[in-house]
Design an enzyme around this catalytic site. Structure first.
Site, PDB file in Angstrom:
ATOM      1  N   LYS A  35      30.949  57.767  32.767  1.00  0.00           N
ATOM      2  CA  LYS A  35      29.854  56.863  33.091  1.00  0.00           C
ATOM      3  C   LYS A  35      29.258  57.263  34.445  1.00  0.00           C
ATOM      4  CE  LYS A  35      31.252  53.037  30.116  1.00  0.00           C
ATOM      5  NZ  LYS A  35      32.237  53.766  29.289  1.00  0.00           N
TER       6      LYS A  35
ATOM      7  N   HIS B  13      33.274  50.505  34.813  1.00  0.00           N
ATOM      8  CA  HIS B  13      31.837  50.350  35.056  1.00  0.00           C
ATOM      9  C   HIS B  13      31.498  50.278  36.544  1.00  0.00           C
ATOM     10  CE1 HIS B  13      30.453  49.961  30.894  1.00  0.00           C
ATOM     11  NE2 HIS B  13      31.634  49.436  30.677  1.00  0.00           N
TER      12      HIS B  13
ATOM     13  N   SER C 290      31.297  44.553  31.358  1.00  0.00           N
ATOM     14  CA  SER C 290      30.089  45.327  31.091  1.00  0.00           C
ATOM     15  C   SER C 290      29.016  44.599  30.301  1.00  0.00           C
ATOM     16  CB  SER C 290      30.460  46.615  30.344  1.00  0.00           C
ATOM     17  OG  SER C 290      31.025  46.320  29.074  1.00  0.00           O
TER      18      SER C 290
END
Length: 409
Positions: free
Chosen positions: A248, A217, A189
């Site tokens: 996320k 991610h 990330s």
């Protein structure tokens, strides 16, 4: 011992290094993301645009998600009632786990309160299930993976980031009969680079190792149904354990693993981080299930396409001004500053002068000397927001007399 003096000394050290973390009070407005309200220290309110959030697709504001959560609250109330083992398993949890297992093409999935806990609990439990297990971990793996591996009490080998030769050498040096597991990420990330997934799977097959991938991610953002880079690259069947987050790309909260039924059942039965933790509220599980289901559809693919387009535009424009960004082709846009004081100053000026919220990234999240601003464009960051950010960065980069030297991606 003067405990207060020790605490003051520790905090003073952070201030002197320029990496003391300051939280600002913001209030997200339903239906208005990425716009929010900043509650300033002087008591006044100011409109801001959030550029550092991990709600990558804006699903935390999606009507299908919020409606599902409202319906679950109205039907069941606020809390889950306890741990899954005692009183906290509901139809909402089971429905979400079924959605996640289907998403990743696995027999089962297991919910945790966060992806951090999912990594920590799973990786710290595996040596109980496979005595003598050796875990091979990429040196840039997330802190949750590092902590889980550290706590498990078993053998570990840290290989250089994305270095297949180093990984091979470490695998070759160990007993061929020992149980092995390779732990890695699909997208790292802080730099936004991809792991060499297929090559790692090839090594795992060659040396008889299990594969453990963190797709935190990437889930929701890559692949035809949002299952991650593994789906995009048609490799999901080669991963023994997939870790993902619901906080996320899916915009809600929670974490999970997806694996075989026996693997999930064993972790469920042996991991203290699962056994002794109150389960997610039904409303959270309902919202996450709605988000996962939506992002599997063609409408979800439209969001993913727009997300990638916004990221490409931002990187192209920042590169065009000579700002030192790292570009590995993912949706993450790191702008390198290299000094904690300058990074904090840029962050403060973006907020106070331009209404742009982007927190500084400092040590220990990244190594000293690689401090940065990390922008996360989303489908709802439109041309106006992009123009404002690019112009502000251009002005502030000159104001701070920072070098305009493009880094190699």
């Amino acid at each position: 011992m003067d405990y207060n003096a020790k605490l003051e000394e520790a905090l003073d050290n952070l201030h002197e290094e320029g990496r003391y973390r300051t939280f600002i009070d913001i209030e997200r407005k339903k239906g208005q993301f990425p716009h929010a309200t900043w509650r300033r220290p002087d008591g006044l309110e100011a409109p801001i645009t959030v550029w550092c959030g991990n709600d990558y697709l804006g699903m935390g504001q999606h009507p299908k998600v919020t409606q599902a959560m409202h319906e679950a609250v109205d039907a069941t109330g606020a809390g889950s009632g306890g741990t899954r083992n005692i009183s906290g398993t509901t139809v909402y949890h089971k429905r979400l786990e079924a959605e996640l297992a289907d998403l990743h093409g696995k027999e089962s999935a297991l919910l945790f309160t966060s992806a951090y806990i999912a990594n920590d609990a799973t990786l710290s439990t595996l040596p109980k299930l496979f005595p003598g297990l050796i875990i091979y971990s990429d040196e840039l793996n997330h802190a949750s993976m590092i902590e889980g591996i550290r706590r498990n009490g078993g053998a570990k080998r840290i290989f250089k980031h994305n270095d297949l030769d180093d990984l091979r050498a470490k695998l070759e040096a160990d007993d061929p009969a020992a149980p092995k597991l390779i732990a890695f990420e699909s997208i790292y990330s802080m730099d936004g680079d991809f792991g060499p997934l297929e090559a790692i799977c090839d090594l795992a097959d060659e040396f008889g190792a299990l594969t453990y991938i963190d797709e935190v991610h990437a889930v929701g953002l890559y692949g035809p149904r949002g299952a991650g880079v593994g789906e995009r690259d048609r490799l999901m069947h080669r991963f023994d354990i997939i870790n993902g987050t619901l906080a996320k790309g899916f915009g809600v909260m929670g974490g999970y693993i997806a694996a075989s039924h026996k693997m999930c059942d064993a972790i469920r039965s042996y991991a203290p981080g699962f056994i002794f933790t109150t389960s997610l509220p039904p409303s959270i599980a309902a919202g996450a299930a709605a988000s996962v289901a939506f992002l599997k559809t063609s409408e979800g693919q439209k969001l993913r396409d727009l997300h990638q387009e916004r990221a490409r535009i931002l990187k192209t424009r920042l590169k065009g001004m000579g700002l030192p960004i790292i570009d590995h082709g993912s949706h993450i846009v790191p702008v390198m500053v290299g000094d904690p004081v300058h990074t904090k100053a840029l962050s403060d000026m973006l907020l106070e002068n331009f209404g742009i919220y982007c927190q500084p990234i400092n040590f220990p999240t990244v190594p000293r000397g690689t401090e940065r601003l990390r922008f996360t464009p989303s489908p709802v960051h439109g041309p106006g927001e992009l123009d404002k950010l690019v112009n502000a960065m251009d002005e502030l980069w000159s104001h701070c007399a920072l070098n305009r030297a493009e880094l190699a991606g």
